[in-house]
Scaffold this active site. Sequence first.
Site, PDB file in Angstrom:
ATOM      1  N   ASP A 159      -3.379   8.239   7.860  1.00 60.59           N
ATOM      2  CA  ASP A 159      -4.689   7.343   8.300  1.00 60.59           C
ATOM      3  C   ASP A 159      -4.257   6.301   9.565  1.00 60.59           C
ATOM      4  O   ASP A 159      -4.984   5.419   9.777  1.00 60.59           O
ATOM      5  CB  ASP A 159      -5.312   6.507   7.436  1.00 60.59           C
ATOM      6  N   SER A 177       0.827  -1.340  -0.058  1.00 57.97           N
ATOM      7  CA  SER A 177      -0.078  -0.097  -0.008  1.00 57.97           C
ATOM      8  C   SER A 177       0.859   1.274  -0.009  1.00 57.97           C
ATOM      9  O   SER A 177       0.452   2.475  -0.456  1.00 57.97           O
ATOM     10  CB  SER A 177      -0.938   0.030   1.337  1.00 57.97           C
ATOM     11  N   HIS A 186      -0.614   4.950   6.744  1.00 59.94           N
ATOM     12  CA  HIS A 186       0.210   5.532   5.746  1.00 59.94           C
ATOM     13  C   HIS A 186       0.343   7.204   5.765  1.00 59.94           C
ATOM     14  O   HIS A 186      -0.068   7.843   6.662  1.00 59.94           O
ATOM     15  CB  HIS A 186      -0.854   5.715   4.428  1.00 59.94           C
TER      16      HIS A 186
END
Length: 382
Positions: free
Chosen positions: A349, A59, A352
């Site tokens: 978040d 991610s 990240h």
Amino acid sequence: MASPPLCSFCHGRFTFSSSKTIHEVLLYLLLLSTFLGSLPNSVLGECKNPPVIFNFGDSNSDTGGLVAGLGYSINFPNGRTFFRRSTGRLSDGRLIIDFLCQSVDTTFLSPYLDSMGSTFLNGANFAIAGSSTLPKNVPFSLNIQVMQFVHFKDRSIQLVAAGSLHFIGDAGFRNGLYVIDIGQNDLADSFAKNLSYKEVVKKIPSVILEIKYAVEDIYAQGGRKFWVHNTGPLGCLPQKLSTVQKAPDDLDPYGCISSYNDAARVFNEALLLLCEELRYEKKDATIVYVDVYTIKYDLIANSTKYGFSSPLMACCGFGGPPYNYDIRVTCGHPGHQVCDEDSKYVSWDGIHYTEAANSIIASKILSTDYSTPRIAFDYFCN
């Protein structure tokens, strides 16, 4: 009346008086060339032939693969800062890979699994959120991403041979730049299974071996240029800090979980050794190792220097200080709370980074100060 200065720098322009002597003009040109030589190449934008870039990871560099591959919803306010809409990136804006692409004047990488609106002439992104190296042969582990790349390469070359102008040819793959940024989830998943620090560290050689296999497989396909990121300070993520039962003596001076960061450093040391080994074995390859950990940790340890507040608190989440992270109410889901757009946070978040943080991280990566060997990203311009 005093004459104007020979050379001044204001609003990004050099100016000099037309009444100056030839000697003074030559001096000015010397000063100008010295100044321009001190600027990063990424600022000068000298990449006339950007490399075709292929990215593998999780991610941290997923530009929409999870959404394209599984239809998973990544809702607004993700993407609010730069794109003004959700693009499938887990950030408020651009990721590190986006800034690296911009530094060599190429467009953002499209996810390999995105079938709409992508020609992939500038490369492809195989990274998918949640990916790890192990277990292998499951979507979307590193070896699966490499298998997808091999299929993509074979099919692209077939189409080019058939006369298509919209795909990458053999030369594009041979001269391409292969970026690898994976490993964080291998460590995080191991700790999540309540493995001890020693047990987690014991698994690291197996993870490193999978990265070695990935490089060797790409090399066998003709790849010769590799850009490898190490993993960041796992113990500084608000998600970990809010969900892990931690002893006070396991926190470092900045509030991060020491054992998690120690495991990340062990992983990084092993990855550095792997890159050195591969460089020795494959003398016709360029393999650059980038110490992202040091950059990210410095951002947290010296957050005020960079203009950030609350480096261990998520901008988008739930629960308020100290971490603003609740696994039941994550960013983009009903009930989340998000910071003002003009505020500066390191964490977006809880897992990240924000675009503001990614921008600084990318600029430090581009400086070559954290690269082994010290090769600039735009070295790979063809």
